[in-house]
Design a protein around this motif. Structure first.
Motif, mmCIF file in Angstrom:
data_model
loop_
_atom_site.group_PDB
_atom_site.id
_atom_site.type_symbol
_atom_site.label_atom_id
_atom_site.label_comp_id
_atom_site.label_asym_id
_atom_site.label_seq_id
_atom_site.Cartn_x
_atom_site.Cartn_y
_atom_site.Cartn_z
ATOM 1 N N ALA A 1 0.827 -1.208 0.000
ATOM 2 C CA ALA A 1 0.000 0.000 0.000
ATOM 3 C C ALA A 1 0.866 1.265 0.000
ATOM 4 C CB ALA A 1 -0.933 0.004 1.197
ATOM 5 N N LEU A 2 1.957 1.248 0.806
ATOM 6 C CA LEU A 2 2.842 2.412 0.847
ATOM 7 C C LEU A 2 3.529 2.629 -0.500
ATOM 8 C CD1 LEU A 2 4.472 2.054 4.385
ATOM 9 C CD2 LEU A 2 2.736 3.689 3.649
ATOM 10 N N LEU A 3 3.873 1.510 -1.169
ATOM 11 C CA LEU A 3 4.479 1.617 -2.492
ATOM 12 C C LEU A 3 3.514 2.255 -3.469
ATOM 13 C CD1 LEU A 3 6.781 1.031 -4.456
ATOM 14 C CD2 LEU A 3 5.824 -1.258 -4.792
ATOM 15 N N VAL A 4 2.229 1.810 -3.396
ATOM 16 C CA VAL A 4 1.203 2.378 -4.273
ATOM 17 C C VAL A 4 1.045 3.881 -4.008
ATOM 18 C CG1 VAL A 4 -1.256 2.373 -4.832
ATOM 19 C CG2 VAL A 4 -0.029 0.216 -4.575
ATOM 20 N N VAL A 5 0.999 4.234 -2.689
ATOM 21 C CA VAL A 5 0.874 5.652 -2.328
ATOM 22 C C VAL A 5 2.040 6.448 -2.883
ATOM 23 C CG1 VAL A 5 0.888 7.275 -0.405
ATOM 24 C CG2 VAL A 5 -0.484 5.206 -0.264
ATOM 25 N N GLY A 6 3.255 5.869 -2.761
ATOM 26 C CA GLY A 6 4.430 6.570 -3.253
ATOM 27 C C GLY A 6 4.387 6.787 -4.758
ATOM 28 N N ALA B 1 -5.596 5.581 -1.025
ATOM 29 C CA ALA B 1 -4.632 4.491 -0.860
ATOM 30 C C ALA B 1 -4.464 4.127 0.608
ATOM 31 C CB ALA B 1 -3.289 4.893 -1.461
ATOM 32 N N SER B 2 -4.488 5.125 1.480
ATOM 33 C CA SER B 2 -4.371 4.872 2.918
ATOM 34 C C SER B 2 -5.564 4.063 3.431
ATOM 35 C CB SER B 2 -4.269 6.198 3.674
ATOM 36 O OG SER B 2 -4.211 5.995 5.065
ATOM 37 N N GLU B 3 -6.766 4.377 2.950
ATOM 38 C CA GLU B 3 -7.957 3.639 3.350
ATOM 39 C C GLU B 3 -7.909 2.203 2.845
ATOM 40 O OE1 GLU B 3 -11.309 5.834 1.999
ATOM 41 O OE2 GLU B 3 -11.123 7.396 3.544
ATOM 42 N N ASP B 4 -7.401 2.003 1.642
ATOM 43 C CA ASP B 4 -7.268 0.654 1.101
ATOM 44 C C ASP B 4 -6.317 -0.178 1.952
ATOM 45 O OD1 ASP B 4 -9.001 1.215 -0.938
ATOM 46 O OD2 ASP B 4 -7.443 1.643 -2.421
ATOM 47 N N THR B 5 -5.272 0.460 2.464
ATOM 48 C CA THR B 5 -4.333 -0.243 3.339
ATOM 49 C C THR B 5 -5.031 -0.713 4.614
ATOM 50 O OG1 THR B 5 -2.473 1.069 2.522
ATOM 51 C CG2 THR B 5 -2.185 -0.025 4.642
ATOM 52 N N GLU B 6 -5.836 0.156 5.224
ATOM 53 C CA GLU B 6 -6.561 -0.200 6.448
ATOM 54 C C GLU B 6 -7.533 -1.347 6.197
ATOM 55 O OE1 GLU B 6 -7.956 -0.304 10.304
ATOM 56 O OE2 GLU B 6 -6.155 0.632 9.454
ATOM 57 N N ARG B 7 -8.215 -1.323 5.048
ATOM 58 C CA ARG B 7 -9.150 -2.415 4.738
ATOM 59 C C ARG B 7 -8.407 -3.735 4.565
ATOM 60 N NH1 ARG B 7 -11.359 1.874 1.567
ATOM 61 N NH2 ARG B 7 -13.387 2.549 2.415
ATOM 62 N N ALA B 8 -7.244 -3.693 3.934
ATOM 63 C CA ALA B 8 -6.446 -4.908 3.745
ATOM 64 C C ALA B 8 -6.011 -5.488 5.087
ATOM 65 C CB ALA B 8 -5.223 -4.609 2.875
ATOM 66 N N ILE B 9 -5.635 -4.623 6.021
ATOM 67 C CA ILE B 9 -5.222 -5.076 7.355
ATOM 68 C C ILE B 9 -6.403 -5.701 8.085
ATOM 69 C CG2 ILE B 9 -4.444 -4.277 9.624
ATOM 70 C CD1 ILE B 9 -2.703 -2.223 8.175
ATOM 71 N N ARG B 10 -7.590 -5.100 7.946
ATOM 72 C CA ARG B 10 -8.769 -5.662 8.603
ATOM 73 C C ARG B 10 -9.119 -7.045 8.041
ATOM 74 N NH1 ARG B 10 -13.181 -1.067 10.451
ATOM 75 N NH2 ARG B 10 -11.696 0.263 11.567
ATOM 76 N N GLN B 11 -8.906 -7.243 6.751
ATOM 77 C CA GLN B 11 -9.146 -8.552 6.155
ATOM 78 C C GLN B 11 -8.223 -9.607 6.766
ATOM 79 O OE1 GLN B 11 -11.438 -9.620 4.250
ATOM 80 N NE2 GLN B 11 -12.275 -7.911 3.070
ATOM 81 N N VAL B 12 -6.990 -9.204 7.051
ATOM 82 C CA VAL B 12 -6.035 -10.121 7.691
ATOM 83 C C VAL B 12 -6.523 -10.494 9.088
ATOM 84 C CG1 VAL B 12 -3.688 -10.353 8.592
ATOM 85 C CG2 VAL B 12 -4.066 -9.305 6.366
ATOM 86 N N TYR B 13 -7.043 -9.504 9.837
ATOM 87 C CA TYR B 13 -7.554 -9.780 11.174
ATOM 88 C C TYR B 13 -8.743 -10.747 11.123
ATOM 89 C CZ TYR B 13 -4.789 -5.796 12.846
ATOM 90 O OH TYR B 13 -3.768 -4.942 13.157
ATOM 91 N N VAL B 14 -9.630 -10.573 10.136
ATOM 92 C CA VAL B 14 -10.795 -11.465 10.013
ATOM 93 C C VAL B 14 -10.329 -12.891 9.699
ATOM 94 C CG1 VAL B 14 -12.871 -11.976 8.671
ATOM 95 C CG2 VAL B 14 -12.381 -9.636 9.351
ATOM 96 N N ALA B 15 -9.317 -13.023 8.840
ATOM 97 C CA ALA B 15 -8.783 -14.345 8.524
ATOM 98 C C ALA B 15 -8.211 -15.006 9.776
ATOM 99 C CB ALA B 15 -7.702 -14.226 7.441
ATOM 100 N N GLU B 16 -7.566 -14.220 10.630
ATOM 101 C CA GLU B 16 -7.024 -14.743 11.886
ATOM 102 C C GLU B 16 -8.151 -15.184 12.813
ATOM 103 O OE1 GLU B 16 -4.179 -13.289 15.611
ATOM 104 O OE2 GLU B 16 -4.328 -12.079 13.801
ATOM 105 N N LEU B 17 -9.242 -14.405 12.859
ATOM 106 C CA LEU B 17 -10.413 -14.774 13.662
ATOM 107 C C LEU B 17 -11.003 -16.085 13.172
ATOM 108 C CD1 LEU B 17 -12.771 -14.251 15.646
ATOM 109 C CD2 LEU B 17 -13.819 -12.830 13.866
ATOM 110 N N GLU B 18 -11.166 -16.230 11.871
ATOM 111 C CA GLU B 18 -11.724 -17.466 11.309
ATOM 112 C C GLU B 18 -10.845 -18.665 11.643
ATOM 113 O OE1 GLU B 18 -14.022 -15.568 7.410
ATOM 114 O OE2 GLU B 18 -11.963 -16.295 7.231
#
Length: 214
Positions: free
Chosen positions: A61-66, A118-135
């Protein structure tokens, strides 16, 4: 919901918790693990795999922002240079000067908007990782219950969906409630059934809890 749930589910609303220190499951109402004595409320440590996914998501995400920022800045610079050239070439035209300045402002605003998206997309991607960990955690719990005989297996997978109108796209929400299905049967019509778990995710500290049933 599987027909066996009524007989095999945990009695009462007692919350089943997994000790993050020794991995023992307990329905104790206390705040400390009866096996090792460590507190239950200890923040869930992320596995190296999950941390790797988070770091990778943030890096991408940071690369995309850059990249977006560089291109937008180049575009803004070009627009500004064009505006200056137009102003020199037509210095007698106040309207042309005003139009060029407006174009430069629009380019700068577009660059800022792209960076925010791009910053919001990064946060959504991180939340998806958390949901996968919950599952993954609920699947592990379900399989342990199958071994104990309180649920009927095999547990094929776990899928969690936000309830009550919640959405992973709503980044203003500090917590989200999920309904998770531990699938143990595929029906003839290709639908799936299984055991329902209710989970709550706290996005501030990436902690979560769950219990069997709604």
């Amino acid at each position: 919901m599987d027909d066996h749930e009524a007989d095999n589910s945990v009695d009462g609303p007692t919350l089943t918790r997994v000790c993050q220190n020794c991995s023992v499951q307990s329905t104790s109402a206390g705040n400390f693990c009866p096996n090792c004595g460590k507190p239950f409320e200890k923040k869930n440590p992320r596995s190296q795999k999950m941390m790797g996914l988070i770091i990778a998501a943030v890096a991408v995400a940071l690369l995309v922002v850059g990249i977006i920022y560089v291109f937008q800045q180049a575009a803004a610079k070009q627009v500004a240079e064009d505006a200056l050239a137009s102003q020199v070439a037509a210095s007698s035209s106040a309207a042309a000067s005003s139009s060029a300045a407006f174009a430069a402002a629009q380019a700068a605003a577009a660059a800022e908007a792209s960076a925010a998206a791009a910053s919001e997309d990064t946060e959504r991607a991180i939340r998806q990782v958390y949901v996968a960990e919950l599952e993954s955690s609920i699947e592990k719990d379900s399989k342990a219950r199958v071994k104990k005989g309180s649920l009927t297996g095999p547990i094929k997978r776990v899928s969690c969906t936000p309830t009550g109108g919640g959405s992973l796209d709503d980044l203003t929400s500090l917590t989200t409630t999920f309904e998770c299905i531990a699938v143990n049967e595929t029906n003839k019509d290709k639908t799936e059934s299984g055991y329902v778990f209710t989970a709550t995710m706290n996005w501030d500290d990436a902690s979560y809890s769950w219990h069997l049933g709604r």
